[in-house]
Design an enzyme around this catalytic site. Sequence first.
Site, short mmCIF file in Angstrom:
data_model
loop_
_atom_site.label_atom_id
_atom_site.label_comp_id
_atom_site.label_asym_id
_atom_site.label_seq_id
_atom_site.Cartn_x
_atom_site.Cartn_y
_atom_site.Cartn_z
N SER A 1 2.10 5.26 -2.14
CA SER A 1 2.30 5.95 -3.41
C SER A 1 3.36 5.32 -4.29
CB SER A 1 2.67 7.42 -3.13
OG SER A 1 3.81 7.51 -2.29
N GLU B 1 -0.01 -5.56 5.93
CA GLU B 1 1.27 -5.52 5.22
C GLU B 1 2.28 -6.47 5.84
OE1 GLU B 1 1.18 -0.88 3.62
OE2 GLU B 1 2.02 -1.34 5.58
N ASP C 1 6.40 -3.69 -1.30
CA ASP C 1 5.71 -2.67 -0.50
C ASP C 1 6.61 -1.45 -0.34
OD1 ASP C 1 3.72 -1.49 0.99
OD2 ASP C 1 3.47 -3.20 2.35
N GLY C 2 6.04 -0.37 0.12
CA GLY C 2 6.80 0.84 0.41
C GLY C 2 7.21 0.90 1.86
N ALA C 3 7.75 2.04 2.28
CA ALA C 3 8.15 2.24 3.68
C ALA C 3 8.11 3.72 4.01
CB ALA C 3 9.55 1.68 3.93
N LYS D 1 6.80 1.23 8.92
CA LYS D 1 5.69 1.32 8.00
C LYS D 1 4.41 1.58 8.79
CE LYS D 1 5.29 -1.87 4.97
NZ LYS D 1 4.85 -0.81 4.01
N THR E 1 0.84 -1.20 0.00
CA THR E 1 0.00 0.00 0.00
C THR E 1 0.87 1.25 0.00
OG1 THR E 1 -1.72 -1.15 1.25
CG2 THR E 1 -1.78 1.25 1.29
N LYS F 1 13.42 8.38 2.05
CA LYS F 1 12.94 7.43 3.06
C LYS F 1 14.08 6.69 3.75
CE LYS F 1 8.70 8.41 2.11
NZ LYS F 1 7.74 7.46 1.56
#
EC number: 5.3.1.6
Length: 234
Positions: A36, A112, A90-92, A103, A34, A130
């Site tokens: 951007s 996640e 996934d993002g962070a 996260k 989840t 990040k």
Amino acid sequence: MTERNTSTDSPEKRAAGIAAAGLVSSGMLVGLGTGSTVAYTIKELGRRVREEGLDILGVVTSYQSEMLAIEAGIRLTTLAQHPELDLAIDGADQIDSELRAIKGGGAAHTREKIVSVSARRFVVVADESKTSKQLDKLVPVEVLPFAKEPVVKKIRELGGKPQLRSAVKKDGPVITDNGNFVLDVEFGVIKDPEALALQLSSIPGVVEHGIFCNVSELYIGNKDGAIKIITRQK
């Protein structure tokens, strides 16, 4: 097909997200995170499904990623049907030099984390902003509403400063996809993320926290489209 506009265009995020999508091949079971940056991954996988005949099944971590995946044309499944995944992307919110991550800015960190530990390989996509030598951002902690005050007390005993996350477009607290509250906790510089993760997990009423210590690889995107890949040392 008109795809949902998920964020302001970012060359760095796009580069990282698309590069990670290149790890996926037909026949894979893929966890879709989840945020951007991973939104670019989902869009790129959708393009490959339509234009290249890529045949995959995705497991989503939030309603947001579910909507994006459906719009992109990615077939979805569940962990109930496929409890072991080939890859999770996934993002962070922040990731340190040893690939420990924070996260949960989107309040989806419980799902996640479940998806990430169900995968043989967990890849985080991010831009340079990040990355950090040490983790020091707020740690999201999902809690049962019934247990909020006892959990707050225990977290304070650990040296944390918890704050109930408030909703932006409605009155009251943020409610997760699981029906719980989120505490954003300030710990300052986290010198031992693994130890803090265990301490938080041991508190009754904590559903899950946002410290991730299981990242396999980090894909960092740059404005020029270049990608830096960092792999966890064995």
